[in-house]
Design an enzyme around this catalytic site. Structure first.
Site, PDB file in Angstrom:
ATOM      1  N   ASP A 138       0.870  -1.245  -0.055  1.00  8.51           N
ATOM      2  CA  ASP A 138       0.172   0.054  -0.117  1.00  8.51           C
ATOM      3  C   ASP A 138       0.805   1.297  -0.082  1.00  8.51           C
ATOM      4  O   ASP A 138       0.460   2.339  -0.729  1.00  8.51           O
ATOM      5  CB  ASP A 138      -0.864   0.049   1.196  1.00  8.51           C
ATOM      6  CG  ASP A 138      -2.006  -1.058   1.239  1.00  8.51           C
ATOM      7  OD1 ASP A 138      -2.220  -1.750   0.003  1.00  8.51           O
ATOM      8  OD2 ASP A 138      -2.679  -1.565   2.204  1.00  8.51           O
ATOM      9  N   GLU A 163      -4.537 -30.133 -20.500  1.00  9.26           N
ATOM     10  CA  GLU A 163      -4.844 -28.989 -19.771  1.00  9.26           C
ATOM     11  C   GLU A 163      -6.351 -28.779 -19.151  1.00  9.26           C
ATOM     12  O   GLU A 163      -7.341 -29.393 -19.841  1.00  9.26           O
ATOM     13  CB  GLU A 163      -4.762 -27.739 -20.506  1.00  9.26           C
ATOM     14  CG  GLU A 163      -3.385 -27.287 -21.050  1.00  9.26           C
ATOM     15  CD  GLU A 163      -3.442 -26.389 -22.132  1.00  9.26           C
ATOM     16  OE1 GLU A 163      -4.266 -25.381 -22.347  1.00  9.26           O
ATOM     17  OE2 GLU A 163      -2.441 -26.210 -22.897  1.00  9.26           O
ATOM     18  N   SER A 169     -12.459 -22.993 -31.854  1.00  7.82           N
ATOM     19  CA  SER A 169     -13.170 -23.665 -31.040  1.00  7.82           C
ATOM     20  C   SER A 169     -12.638 -24.997 -30.734  1.00  7.82           C
ATOM     21  O   SER A 169     -11.519 -25.214 -31.050  1.00  7.82           O
ATOM     22  CB  SER A 169     -14.669 -23.825 -31.464  1.00  7.82           C
ATOM     23  OG  SER A 169     -15.379 -24.304 -30.421  1.00  7.82           O
ATOM     24  N   LYS A 209     -14.841 -34.103 -22.459  1.00  6.20           N
ATOM     25  CA  LYS A 209     -16.174 -33.297 -21.608  1.00  6.20           C
ATOM     26  C   LYS A 209     -16.205 -34.334 -20.394  1.00  6.20           C
ATOM     27  O   LYS A 209     -16.320 -35.365 -20.457  1.00  6.20           O
ATOM     28  CB  LYS A 209     -17.304 -33.260 -22.418  1.00  6.20           C
ATOM     29  CG  LYS A 209     -17.241 -31.986 -23.476  1.00  6.20           C
ATOM     30  CD  LYS A 209     -16.938 -30.633 -22.882  1.00  6.20           C
ATOM     31  CE  LYS A 209     -17.384 -29.781 -23.690  1.00  6.20           C
ATOM     32  NZ  LYS A 209     -19.052 -29.384 -23.730  1.00  6.20           N
ATOM     33  N   LYS A 224      -9.813 -27.885 -18.886  1.00  5.24           N
ATOM     34  CA  LYS A 224     -10.866 -27.038 -19.553  1.00  5.24           C
ATOM     35  C   LYS A 224     -11.782 -26.160 -18.700  1.00  5.24           C
ATOM     36  O   LYS A 224     -12.724 -26.651 -18.081  1.00  5.24           O
ATOM     37  CB  LYS A 224     -11.955 -27.695 -20.611  1.00  5.24           C
ATOM     38  CG  LYS A 224     -12.791 -27.061 -21.619  1.00  5.24           C
ATOM     39  CD  LYS A 224     -13.317 -28.004 -22.540  1.00  5.24           C
ATOM     40  CE  LYS A 224     -14.215 -27.104 -23.659  1.00  5.24           C
ATOM     41  NZ  LYS A 224     -15.147 -26.184 -23.041  1.00  5.24           N
ATOM     42  N   ASP A 238     -14.250 -23.592 -17.151  1.00 11.02           N
ATOM     43  CA  ASP A 238     -15.522 -23.246 -17.808  1.00 11.02           C
ATOM     44  C   ASP A 238     -15.867 -21.761 -17.533  1.00 11.02           C
ATOM     45  O   ASP A 238     -16.423 -21.342 -16.479  1.00 11.02           O
ATOM     46  CB  ASP A 238     -16.698 -24.179 -16.992  1.00 11.02           C
ATOM     47  CG  ASP A 238     -18.020 -24.150 -17.706  1.00 11.02           C
ATOM     48  OD1 ASP A 238     -18.020 -23.453 -18.758  1.00 11.02           O
ATOM     49  OD2 ASP A 238     -18.986 -24.612 -17.229  1.00 11.02           O
ATOM     50  N   TYR A 256      -3.322 -19.895 -22.033  1.00 13.82           N
ATOM     51  CA  TYR A 256      -2.970 -21.092 -22.441  1.00 13.82           C
ATOM     52  C   TYR A 256      -2.520 -21.189 -23.821  1.00 13.82           C
ATOM     53  O   TYR A 256      -2.093 -22.069 -24.319  1.00 13.82           O
ATOM     54  CB  TYR A 256      -4.143 -22.195 -22.220  1.00 13.82           C
ATOM     55  CG  TYR A 256      -5.241 -21.861 -22.756  1.00 13.82           C
ATOM     56  CD1 TYR A 256      -6.272 -21.357 -21.961  1.00 13.82           C
ATOM     57  CD2 TYR A 256      -5.712 -21.775 -24.308  1.00 13.82           C
ATOM     58  CE1 TYR A 256      -7.804 -21.033 -22.178  1.00 13.82           C
ATOM     59  CE2 TYR A 256      -7.154 -21.390 -24.659  1.00 13.82           C
ATOM     60  CZ  TYR A 256      -7.927 -21.008 -23.593  1.00 13.82           C
ATOM     61  OH  TYR A 256      -9.125 -20.611 -24.003  1.00 13.82           O
ATOM     62  N   CYS A 293     -53.298 -34.328   4.263  1.00 18.51           N
ATOM     63  CA  CYS A 293     -54.480 -34.367   5.080  1.00 18.51           C
ATOM     64  C   CYS A 293     -55.720 -33.127   4.793  1.00 18.51           C
ATOM     65  O   CYS A 293     -56.539 -33.448   5.387  1.00 18.51           O
ATOM     66  CB  CYS A 293     -54.079 -34.515   6.533  1.00 18.51           C
ATOM     67  SG  CYS A 293     -53.465 -32.996   7.266  1.00 18.51           S
ATOM     68  N   CYS A 312     -52.756 -28.722   3.536  1.00 23.19           N
ATOM     69  CA  CYS A 312     -51.502 -29.763   3.723  1.00 23.19           C
ATOM     70  C   CYS A 312     -52.244 -30.796   2.460  1.00 23.19           C
ATOM     71  O   CYS A 312     -53.273 -31.223   2.541  1.00 23.19           O
ATOM     72  CB  CYS A 312     -51.766 -30.545   4.861  1.00 23.19           C
ATOM     73  SG  CYS A 312     -50.799 -31.969   4.892  1.00 23.19           S
ATOM     74  N   CYS A 368     -52.001 -36.437  10.404  1.00 19.70           N
ATOM     75  CA  CYS A 368     -51.625 -36.276   9.158  1.00 19.70           C
ATOM     76  C   CYS A 368     -50.884 -37.486   8.546  1.00 19.70           C
ATOM     77  O   CYS A 368     -49.954 -37.982   8.893  1.00 19.70           O
ATOM     78  CB  CYS A 368     -50.837 -35.208   8.830  1.00 19.70           C
ATOM     79  SG  CYS A 368     -50.167 -35.106   7.046  1.00 19.70           S
ATOM     80  N   CYS A 422     -47.499 -28.370   8.349  1.00 19.29           N
ATOM     81  CA  CYS A 422     -48.970 -29.172   8.654  1.00 19.29           C
ATOM     82  C   CYS A 422     -48.859 -29.492  10.309  1.00 19.29           C
ATOM     83  O   CYS A 422     -47.972 -30.221  10.820  1.00 19.29           O
ATOM     84  CB  CYS A 422     -49.100 -30.466   7.948  1.00 19.29           C
ATOM     85  SG  CYS A 422     -50.514 -31.424   8.504  1.00 19.29           S
TER      86      CYS A 422
END
Ligand code: IVH
Length: 679
Positions: free
Chosen positions: A37, A114, A82, A318, A116, A118, A230, A415, A412, A435, A430
């Site tokens: 800083d 490597e 791609s 994948k 992949k 996302d 990469y 019941c 409910c 019930c 409930c």
């Protein structure tokens, strides 16, 4: 004077960039935050005196870019290609066969693996080492200029080389990478957005994309984006000719590069490594949706050409998807043991990671409202490891206007009685103790493994027993006769006898298990054991006041109240009478007190590998001493795997089954946290 100041300024810029790199790229700072800083404030001081010196690569220029109306277009110097996808080992082999047929040199080439990531592809331009422009991928030919936003990413070098000893970069260099957000940060950000009443993001990828496409860079700056690079898209000057060297080169220049990447000498090594990549996936701090396999020899890769936009020289294997979108057909409501109503999504069946998912949890009604989930919505559903599939949220962009908002039921569904909402809680209940849905859940809990552990009495049979009117409360189990069971569908002699024997066996379960089995709100295994130790039988426990109960460690006013409340209800008193009459009335006698800390009761452990301080036998004794069970092999019934050094296949199995793994210290901590004494 100005000359020395200018020299100081240049040196400072370089120094700050270097410390920034040590901190954000290498994760190993060499100076303290305060010292950093101080350097920055000195830099700002000089820049205030000489605004004309400030260049875009100054560390002060990361934030503060102007708010734009829209992004301008950038034509990429080369198409941003791609990747073709593979989904299994067979596809990977087929890819290899294909390219080998085209060029036999492939057999001599090494391969680079490597992660992949996302995230979002970014294309970074450097002129004479200065970051001058950054773009999104767009359609692969033309992207959008997001320079101001990219500058805010701390691990992105504004000037290369970052370290003085780094190689001199070519005059013009275009680098490709992935900008993304760590899973942990994504969760935190979503929490903050939710609290602020803003729309949350569906997943880390979506967050990174949304953050980078902010027109106000100040917002991007507040998002914890990171970067990994990469490849080199384009260079005017000398750059490495192999992928592996490219990664080392980018790293030497000061770019962040994944240290998971791996170089395989031969294709067979690639195949041998793939399994370990799948395993790595769950331990990564970021979302990876696969592993990229690249021919190391870049010239060869280039000569192989491409199919459409996919280069032949690389392939993405994948990972099985964990998140998919599907249509939310309906919302049904289940009634739990305590009467709590939980909404469940009925989905158009969809495959996630090899399993067909038709239902998923929606957590609670507030969640549906907060996420504005509507019936008919296309929703994002996640299923990971042993997590129950859940709906992440709607894909707002896919709305047609035909979706219907959802309102929680007023009665409910099992019941028909009106449901109630308690102050300060999100859940709806409930409160009808008769019930039938609650009864099924209650009995199911009563017979479950950590409670009375009645083997072979699954939910289907419980439902049958309740439907036939044979069981109106859990105590009725102890009054079942063989002839009753034989009337039920699917019951023959043997099955009926086995079930009755299992019920008979459960009479001898210790008091702590019976208390847990009662299903008092807030009383789980640990509290049940504490109560058993403090009261020794159900008669004295039923007389305890809330005040007395609170003197037990770990029992606060809410649980104390719930216990008193439970014993005060006539239906529960009848249940207790019936249990007592059936002889299901464990008592702790003074002669045989329960172990002062049977805190591991109901838990099953497996030990593997060499522990640092305990031998296997000693560890086993320790667990047993605290009431836990130790078995030899990992199965779905295992609660914890304790691992030492050289753990072997049990660890893999535990990971597969999603079983919790602890080391020796973790085991000791577990015992201590559960209130175990003398440890
Ligand atoms: S290589 C020719 N390597 O995956 C080079 N892509 O279509 C093609 N991605 O969005 C890309 N990590 O941004 C490559 N280590 C990696 C990657 C990677 C993530 C992304 C890429 C693109 C998609 C592939």
């Amino acid at each position: 004077m100005d000359k020395t100041l200018k020299r100081e300024y240049e040196k400072l810029k370089q120094e700050i960039a270097y410390h920034n790199y040590r901190y954000h790229v290498l994760d190993s700072p060499v100076i303290s935050d305060a010292e950093y800083d101080r350097l920055v404030s000195r830099l700002r001081q000089i820049e205030a005196l000489h605004p004309e010196w400030v260049t875009p690569d100054s560390p002060t220029q990361r934030t503060g870019g102007a708010v734009a109306e829209k992004f301008t277009k950038v034509t990429h110097p080369r198409p941003i290609l791609s990747l073709a996808s593979a989904f299994n080992e067979q596809d990977v082999r087929a890819w290899y066969e294909r390219i080998y047929k085209l060029d036999e040199r492939v057999a001599q080439s090494a391969f680079v693996l490597e992660p992949k990531i996302d995230g979002l592809t970014v294309v970074l331009h450097y002129r004479n080492g200065i970051f001058v422009q950054g773009a999104t991928r767009g359609d692969g030919e033309v992207g959008e200029d997001i320079t101001a936003n990219l500058r805010t990413i701390r691990s992105l070098p504004l000037r290369i080389p970052v370290a003085p000893e780094g190689p001199k970069p070519p005059e013009y260099l275009v680098v490709r990478g992935e900008a993304f957000i760590l899973i942990k940060e994504f969760e935190e950000l979503n929490k903050k957005l939710l609290e602020a009443g803003e729309r949350t993001y569906l997943n880390p990828r979506n967050t990174a994309a949304g953050s980078l496409r902010q027109l106000d860079p100040a917002i991007t700056a507040s998002r914890p984006l990171v970067l990994l690079t990469y490849s080199i898209v384009y260079a005017e000057g000398d750059v490495p000719q192999t992928q592996w060297e490219t990664l080392q080169y980018l790293r030497a220049l000061g770019f962040p590069v994944s240290d998971l990447s791996q170089c395989c000498r031969h294709f067979e090594d690639v195949l041998a490594s793939l399994a370990s990549w799948l395993e790595k996936r769950d331990h990564l701090p970021f979302e990876a949706d696969g592993v990229v396999i690249k021919i190391d020899d870049l010239r060869l890769a280039d000569e192989l050409g491409f199919v459409g936009k996919d280069p032949r020289g690389a392939l993405a294997l994948k990972f099985p998807a964990r998140e998919v979108t599907t249509v939310l057909r309906d919302i049904v409501v289940n009634v739990g043991r305590t009467g709590v109503l939980t909404p469940n999504a009925v989905l158009e069946p969809v495959e996630i990671g090899g399993v067909i998912v038709k239902q998923a949890t929606l957590h609670n009604f507030e969640y549906i409202a907060e996420k504005d989930i509507r019936i008919g919505d296309r929703v994002m559903v996640k299923r990971a490891g042993d997590v129950i599939p859940y709906v992440i949220g709607p894909v707002i962009e896919a709305r047609t206007g035909k979706e219907l908002p959802y309102w929680p039921p007023q009665t409910c569904p099992a019941c028909g009685q009106a449901v109630e909402h308690f102050e300060g809680e999100v859940a709806w209940y409930c409160v009808n103790s008769a019930c039938p849905a609650q009864l099924v859940r209650n009995v199911e809990h009563f017979v479950s493994r950590p409670a009375m552990d009645i083997v072979g009495l699954g939910i289907r049979i419980v439902e049958q027993l309740v439907e036939a009117g044979l069981v109106k409360d859990a105590a009725d189990l102890y009054y079942l006769r063989k002839e009753d069971l034989l009337k039920l569908e699917g019951f023959a002699d043997k099955k009926a006898e086995n079930l009755l024997a299992a019920i008979e066996n459960s009479r001898r379960q210790p008091l702590s298990r019976l208390i847990n089995a009662l299903g008092i709100r807030g009383v789980g295994e640990v509290t049940a054991a504490d109560l058993a130790n403090a009261y020794h039988d159900l008669d004295s426990l039923s007389r305890a006041t809330a005040e007395e109960l609170q003197s037990i460690e770990g029992i606060g006013p809410n649980i104390a109240e719930a216990i008193v409340d439970w014993f005060a209800r006539p239906t529960n008193q009848r249940l207790l009478e019936k249990l007592k009459a059936a002889g299901v009335w464990p008592v702790i006698t003074e002669a045989a007190p329960a172990k002062a800390g049977a805190v591991l009761e109901g838990l099953t452990f497996v030990i593997t590998g060499t522990l640092p301080n305990y031998s296997r036998e000693e560890a086993k004794e320790l667990i047993q001493q605290y009431g836990g069970k130790v078995t030899d092999s990992v199965s779905r019934k295992t609660d914890y795997l304790i691992v030492g050094e050289a753990p072997g296949s049990k660890l893999t199995k535990a990971h597969e089954l999603g079983i919790l793994v602890l080391d020796e210290a973790g085991l000791l901590r577990l015992i201590r946290e559960r209130g175990g004494e003398n440890i």
